[in-house]
Design a protein around this motif. Structure first.
Motif, PDB file in Angstrom:
ATOM      1  N   MET A 105     -10.010  11.666  16.508  1.00 33.05           N
ATOM      2  CA  MET A 105     -10.340  11.092  14.927  1.00 33.05           C
ATOM      3  C   MET A 105      -9.200  10.234  13.814  1.00 33.05           C
ATOM      4  O   MET A 105      -8.081  11.287  14.792  1.00 33.05           O
ATOM      5  N   PRO A 106      -8.944   9.621  13.643  1.00 37.00           N
ATOM      6  CA  PRO A 106      -7.329   8.778  13.342  1.00 37.00           C
ATOM      7  C   PRO A 106      -6.872   9.904  12.160  1.00 37.00           C
ATOM      8  O   PRO A 106      -7.942  10.238  11.393  1.00 37.00           O
ATOM      9  N   ILE A 107      -6.470   9.988  11.733  1.00 37.60           N
ATOM     10  CA  ILE A 107      -5.071  10.351  10.711  1.00 37.60           C
ATOM     11  C   ILE A 107      -5.480   9.208   9.553  1.00 37.60           C
ATOM     12  O   ILE A 107      -5.439   8.220   9.882  1.00 37.60           O
ATOM     13  N   GLU A 108      -5.881   9.907   8.764  1.00 39.72           N
ATOM     14  CA  GLU A 108      -5.650   8.465   7.156  1.00 39.72           C
ATOM     15  C   GLU A 108      -4.453   8.876   6.397  1.00 39.72           C
ATOM     16  O   GLU A 108      -4.420   9.637   5.806  1.00 39.72           O
ATOM     17  N   LEU A 109      -4.452   7.722   6.315  1.00 41.86           N
ATOM     18  CA  LEU A 109      -2.996   7.647   4.802  1.00 41.86           C
ATOM     19  C   LEU A 109      -3.581   7.520   3.977  1.00 41.86           C
ATOM     20  O   LEU A 109      -3.710   6.231   4.383  1.00 41.86           O
ATOM     21  N   LYS A 110      -3.401   8.009   2.626  1.00 40.80           N
ATOM     22  CA  LYS A 110      -3.981   8.125   1.903  1.00 40.80           C
ATOM     23  C   LYS A 110      -2.818   7.326   0.022  1.00 40.80           C
ATOM     24  O   LYS A 110      -1.154   7.719   0.725  1.00 40.80           O
ATOM     25  N   MET A 111      -3.031   7.033  -0.182  1.00 41.85           N
ATOM     26  CA  MET A 111      -1.769   6.346  -1.352  1.00 41.85           C
ATOM     27  C   MET A 111      -1.086   7.655  -2.274  1.00 41.85           C
ATOM     28  O   MET A 111      -2.119   8.491  -2.466  1.00 41.85           O
ATOM     29  N   PRO A 112       0.005   7.814  -1.987  1.00 40.86           N
ATOM     30  CA  PRO A 112       0.451   9.229  -2.851  1.00 40.86           C
ATOM     31  C   PRO A 112       0.678   8.997  -3.344  1.00 40.86           C
ATOM     32  O   PRO A 112       1.021   7.921  -4.502  1.00 40.86           O
ATOM     33  N   ALA A 113       0.866  10.276  -5.205  1.00 35.23           N
ATOM     34  CA  ALA A 113       0.863  10.062  -5.936  1.00 35.23           C
ATOM     35  C   ALA A 113       2.565  10.599  -6.214  1.00 35.23           C
ATOM     36  O   ALA A 113       3.131  11.506  -6.295  1.00 35.23           O
ATOM     37  N   LEU A 114       3.266   9.678  -6.717  1.00 35.11           N
ATOM     38  CA  LEU A 114       4.536   9.568  -6.224  1.00 35.11           C
ATOM     39  C   LEU A 114       5.229  10.488  -7.708  1.00 35.11           C
ATOM     40  O   LEU A 114       6.476  10.589  -7.869  1.00 35.11           O
ATOM     41  N   SER A 115       4.173  10.617  -8.639  1.00 36.21           N
ATOM     42  CA  SER A 115       4.231  11.156 -10.124  1.00 36.21           C
ATOM     43  C   SER A 115       3.613  12.146 -10.677  1.00 36.21           C
ATOM     44  O   SER A 115       2.688  11.485  -9.822  1.00 36.21           O
ATOM     45  N   PRO A 116       3.863  13.337 -11.425  1.00 35.40           N
ATOM     46  CA  PRO A 116       2.295  13.789 -12.018  1.00 35.40           C
ATOM     47  C   PRO A 116       1.656  12.606 -12.635  1.00 35.40           C
ATOM     48  O   PRO A 116       0.174  13.278 -13.112  1.00 35.40           O
ATOM     49  N   THR A 117       2.000  11.440 -13.522  1.00 32.58           N
ATOM     50  CA  THR A 117       1.050  10.520 -14.034  1.00 32.58           C
ATOM     51  C   THR A 117       0.407   9.348 -13.680  1.00 32.58           C
ATOM     52  O   THR A 117      -0.243   8.952 -14.122  1.00 32.58           O
ATOM     53  N   MET A 118       0.120   9.045 -12.539  1.00 30.03           N
ATOM     54  CA  MET A 118       0.459   8.165 -11.157  1.00 30.03           C
ATOM     55  C   MET A 118      -0.734   7.811 -10.932  1.00 30.03           C
ATOM     56  O   MET A 118      -1.497   9.004 -10.613  1.00 30.03           O
TER      57      MET A 118
END
Length: 468
Positions: free
Chosen positions: A1-14
């Motif tokens: 099963m492929p690994i999903e790259l997800k949009m990261p939270a680069l800050s606590p409020t993002m």
């Protein structure tokens, strides 16, 4: 099963970001630590690193996509034993004529829904359930008339005479007639009881609209919202040479936060004039002593130290307003405003009150350089208990800075200049700057703000106290 790259939270409020640029392409082999993409947050452009090994099988989100929600899948990585070929899109993988048929009608359904929605909005202003029902029936009639006009056109009913009052017409037809300059009284209605509907306007001739004074009051009320809407393309038609640029995520955030600050935070401004001669002399002596270490102090470095010590001396100003609570800080973290291409960022000097001036100078130089290069981590520009903004290098004599919520104050520094000044009881010429503190009056009283400004003035005019 492929690994999903997800949009990261680069800050606590993002909550969302812009996928500015892909640094890899489909088929590339990546390992942990490799740079995959550049992601634009509300304050900086950050590099996104891989945490897994494998082959990029699909870039789900194209470069330049805005508003990508945190947690959304942006790419797929195939493991060692998996097929790294890009995944087929659902439409290509399993075409289905039956499934495609409803899709072909989707634009028509969407258009019908949009028309009905517009009509509902206008009919809703009447405040009557009957009016809403009448609108829905009228729009259904519109759709039926549009579909059946080629095969079996209905016999148009005579239009209501103008003298009998308001012309019967659906809200949508009324709005379209207003936009096209048509006189509804001259249009034969095919709806119930001679009601004019959208399909009836197709053969109407423009230019027959009634004068404004002959229009009834209800018609004016319905036409007002359409007339009040500004023309969206007005700027494009401007005769003045210009260009239109799309706002970056940073500029949108600056606009939103500072608008909120001026609307929601009651600012109080306190200004003092400060003699700089002693500070400038001490700076020169320290720079001579630190030259062998490659450290060069700026006036701003010394002012950051002075503000931090002032906040520790007057803790009533080292606070934040938080609804029905007040947060008081035991250390002074100073956010330093740095101008960067396209906006402003405030890297934080943590615990500036206990650091030496040379350490502050080295840290600010590093933070400012990485801020302009877009290399700051979120933890390096978020937080801070107070801010300092210095525009003296631009020759600005004095200004009032906008508080950066949720902080409780910001110090605005003007240019040092030669002015007539009382020195030791005599009129003399001295190097003087104006400093203005902006305080959140919900959390900081004027008297407390005045104490902070007095402490700041004393430390700058007698700077040896900062070295103790």
């Amino acid at each position: 099963m492929p690994i999903e790259l997800k949009m990261p939270a680069l800050s606590p409020t993002m909550e969302e970001g812009t996928l500015a640029k892909w640094l890899v392409k489909e088929g590339d082999v990546v390992k942990s630590g490799d740079l995959l993409a550049e992601i634009e947050t509300d304050k900086a452009t950050m590099e996104f690193e891989a945490v897994d090994e494998g082959t990029i099988s699909q870039l789900v989100v194209p470069a330049g996509t805005e508003g990508v929600k945190v947690g959304a899948v942006i790419a797929l990585i195939a493991g060692e034993d998996e097929d790294a070929a890009p995944a087929k899109k659902p439409a290509e993988a399993a075409p289905d004529a039956k499934a495609d048929a409803p899709k072909a009608d989707a634009p028509k359904a969407d258009a019908a829904k949009a028309d009905a929605k517009d009509a509902d909005k206008e009919a809703g202003s009447a405040g009557s359930p009957a009016a809403s029902l009448e609108t829905r029936n009228a729009e259904q009639k519109d759709e039926a008339a549009a579909k059946g006009s080629e095969s079996a056109p209905a016999a148009p009913a005579p239009a209501a005479p103008a003298g009998e009052g308001r012309v019967k017409a659906s809200p949508l037809a009324r709005r379209l007639a207003e936009q096209q300059g048509l006189d509804l009284a001259s249009v034969a209605g095919s709806g119930p009881n001679g009601r004019v509907v959208k399909a009836d306007l197709a053969n109407a001739k423009p230019g027959g609209a009634k004068p404004a004074e002959a229009t009834s009051a209800p018609a004016k009320a319905e036409a007002a919202p359409a007339a009040a809407k500004p023309a969206p393309a007005a700027s494009a038609a401007s005769p003045i040479p210009h260009e239109v640029s799309k706002l970056s995520g940073m500029r949108k955030t600056i606009a939103r936060r500072l608008t909120e600050s001026k609307q929601q935070v009651p600012h109080i401004y306190l200004t003092v004039d400060i003699q700089l001669d002693a500070l400038l002399k001490l700076r020169g002596e320290l720079n001579s002593a630190l030259e062998s270490r490659g450290v060069k102090l700026s006036v701003n470095d010394l002012l950051v130290k002075a503000l931090a010590l002032s906040l520790l001396e007057v803790p009533a100003c080292n606070v934040q307003f938080a609804g029905d609570t007040l947060i008081s800080f035991t250390r002074a973290d100073i956010s330093v405003a740095v101008s960067i291409p396209g906006g402003l960022i405030t890297p934080v000097v943590v615990d500036a009150g206990t650091k030496g001036i040379a350490a502050i100078a080295t840290e600010i130089k590093d933070l400012a350089g990485r801020a302009r290069a877009g290399k700051l981590q979120p933890s390096e520009y978020q937080g801070g208990t107070a801010s300092l903004s210095n525009m003296g290098m631009y020759g600005i004599k004095q200004f009032e800075a906008v508080i950066n919520p949720p902080q409780g104050m910001i110090m605005a520094i003007g240019a040092g200049e030669k002015r007539p000044y009382i020195v030791d009881g005599k009129l003399d010429v001295a190097t003087v700057m104006s400093a203005t503190g902006s305080f959140d009056h919900r959390a900081i009283d004027g008297a407390d703000g005045a104490q902070l400004m007095a402490a700041f003035k004393r430390l700058v005019e007698k700077p040896l106290g900062m070295l103790a």
